[in-house]
Design an enzyme around this catalytic site. Structure first.
Site, PDB file in Angstrom:
ATOM      1  N   CYS A 125      50.702  21.245  64.170  1.00  0.00           N
ATOM      2  CA  CYS A 125      51.749  21.680  63.101  1.00  0.00           C
ATOM      3  C   CYS A 125      51.226  22.621  62.134  1.00  0.00           C
ATOM      4  O   CYS A 125      51.965  23.259  61.293  1.00  0.00           O
ATOM      5  CB  CYS A 125      52.590  20.536  62.508  1.00  0.00           C
ATOM      6  SG  CYS A 125      53.428  19.584  63.890  1.00  0.00           S
ATOM      7  N   HIS A 267      55.740  22.541  55.636  1.00  0.00           N
ATOM      8  CA  HIS A 267      55.971  22.201  57.165  1.00  0.00           C
ATOM      9  C   HIS A 267      57.070  21.075  56.947  1.00  0.00           C
ATOM     10  O   HIS A 267      57.134  20.110  56.271  1.00  0.00           O
ATOM     11  CB  HIS A 267      54.782  21.375  57.802  1.00  0.00           C
ATOM     12  CG  HIS A 267      55.149  20.974  59.145  1.00  0.00           C
ATOM     13  ND1 HIS A 267      55.857  21.324  60.070  1.00  0.00           N
ATOM     14  CD2 HIS A 267      54.518  19.750  59.744  1.00  0.00           C
ATOM     15  CE1 HIS A 267      55.770  20.647  61.172  1.00  0.00           C
ATOM     16  NE2 HIS A 267      55.425  19.520  60.771  1.00  0.00           N
ATOM     17  N   ASN A 297      61.625  19.029  63.279  1.00  0.00           N
ATOM     18  CA  ASN A 297      60.313  19.546  63.234  1.00  0.00           C
ATOM     19  C   ASN A 297      59.831  20.469  64.274  1.00  0.00           C
ATOM     20  O   ASN A 297      59.899  20.163  65.468  1.00  0.00           O
ATOM     21  CB  ASN A 297      59.454  18.380  63.340  1.00  0.00           C
ATOM     22  CG  ASN A 297      57.901  18.652  63.325  1.00  0.00           C
ATOM     23  OD1 ASN A 297      57.387  19.707  63.575  1.00  0.00           O
ATOM     24  ND2 ASN A 297      57.007  17.544  62.914  1.00  0.00           N
TER      25      ASN A 297
END
Ligand code: UT7
Length: 346
Positions: A125, A267, A297
């Site tokens: 990520c 994020h 996500n």
């Protein structure tokens, strides 16, 4: 020595900065609602909304892969930058089309960017932040004048269909930016960067098989080991701690304070993580961009997708100082800052 403690000169020795000139994003059309997940797993729309802030996510249909998303986002970023030429394409992804070769050369070829340098970066990520630093490094070193950095992931293709811990969180998507050589004083100039890692916690976020450790030629992989796993609770706390620490580190390097930052684009892992970072930094959460409700996500696509949403909505405007931050498997984390340029997201 702490992995983030070393202060690197920025921009590079030649004084050339990487300037953001184009932005684009794309998500696959298929929307997966919380209700649909709750119809097959022991969870509920209420639990997912309350514990993650996610209302829905987009996922690929069978036959669509990471490169398809990357090409769409990459084309939009080139259009936004009004260019059709780059010297390098950096693709941040943890879900390449195949383990070998890298997916970036195929993306470049399909975009008509033949013969440009093309490679993948895997920092889960945090991939987009590592990709940005890599692109900025190519420019600072004089290797490239213009770089396309894409973050694209299709986590829906590696999730365990029976695991409610991960099924509710991840979505698929892609986002991309164009960087060109310029001056550190221009709007859009990136930097400095703070990047770090802690491999002691490599097992907290992983796909156990499919690599050289679990050799398919010797032992058949245990059932289910090809799926993505995450120790959610442990990762949750570390995500808040490391993203807050990295934001402070990059601001120290930039010689500015938290009050100088107009927008935080970090994020989109869990809305409670974003709130936790805001709390830890003592910054009003209203200065943090959020689009996790619509996309979940999206791993390496998360930050450029949030940048695109915020630019389109007018939440992010030319001249604002923006801090970008991410955290992910590895473990890895990273941040950078820039003055937002006058661009139209595509
Ligand atoms: O992108 C890379 C970084 N990723 C992240 O940063 C994600 C970090 N982790 C998280 O976002 C959260 O930890 C989760 C959303 C994964 C889990 O939320 P939580 O509030 O931390 O829940 P938990 O792990 O403490 O679990 C609490 C309970 C457990 O049940 P028991 O053991 O107390 O009976 C879980 O099994 O919630 C259960 N649970 C669920 N229940 C309903 C976990 N997932 C679900 C679910 N629906 N989808």
């Amino acid at each position: 020595m702490n992995a983030t403690a070393r202060v690197l000169p920025f921009p590079g020795p030649g004084g050339t900065a990487a300037v953001l000139t184009g932005l684009g994003a794309w998500v696959p059309p298929r929307v997966l609602s919380n209700a649909e997940i709750a119809s097959r797993l022991d969870t509920s729309d209420e639990w997912i909304r309350a514990r993650t802030g996610i209302h829905q996510r987009h996922i690929v249909d069978p036959g669509m892969s990471t490169s398809d998303l990357a090409v769409e986002a990459g084309q939009r970023a080139l259009k936004s930058a009004d260019t059709d030429r780059v010297d390098a394409l950096v693709l941040a992804t943890t879900t390449p089309d195949r383990p070998c070769p890298a997916t970036a050369p195929d993306v470049a070829y399909r975009m008509g960017l033949e013969r440009c340098a093309a490679y993948d970066v895997n920092a889960v990520c945090t991939g987009f932040l590592y990709g940005l630093a890599s692109g900025a490094g190519l420019i600072a070193a004089g290797v490239a004048e213009q770089v396309l950095v894409i973050g694209a992931d299709t986590f829906s293709t590696i999730l365990d269909p029976d695991c409610r811990n991960t099924a509710a969180i991840f979505g698929d998507g892609a986002g991309a930016v164009v960087l060109r050589a310029g001056s550190a004083h221009e709007p859009g100039a990136l930097g400095p960067f703070d990047l770090g890692s802690d491999g002691r916690d490599a097992d907290l976020i992983m796909v156990p098989s499919g690599g050289s450790r679990q050799r398919s030629t010797v032992t058949p992989a245990p059932a289910g080991s090809e799926y993505f796993t995450m120790a959610g609770k442990a990762v949750f706390r570390k995500a808040i701690f490391q993203m807050a620490g990295s934001a402070q580190a990059v601001l120290r390097k930039a010689g500015i304070g938290l009050h100088d930052v107009d927008r935080f684009v970090i994020h989109q892992a869990n809305v409670r993580i974003i709130n936790g970072v805001a709390d830890m930094l003592g910054v009003p959460v209203g200065r943090f961009v959020r689009n996790i409700d619509r996309f979940g996500n999206t791993a390496a696509a998360s930050v450029p997708l949030a940048l695109t949403s915020a630019t389109e909505s007018g939440e992010l405007r030319a001249g604002q100082r923006v801090l970008l931050g991410a955290f992910g498997g590895g473990l890895t984390w990273g941040s950078t800052v820039l003055r937002w340029p006058d661009i139209e997201a595509m």
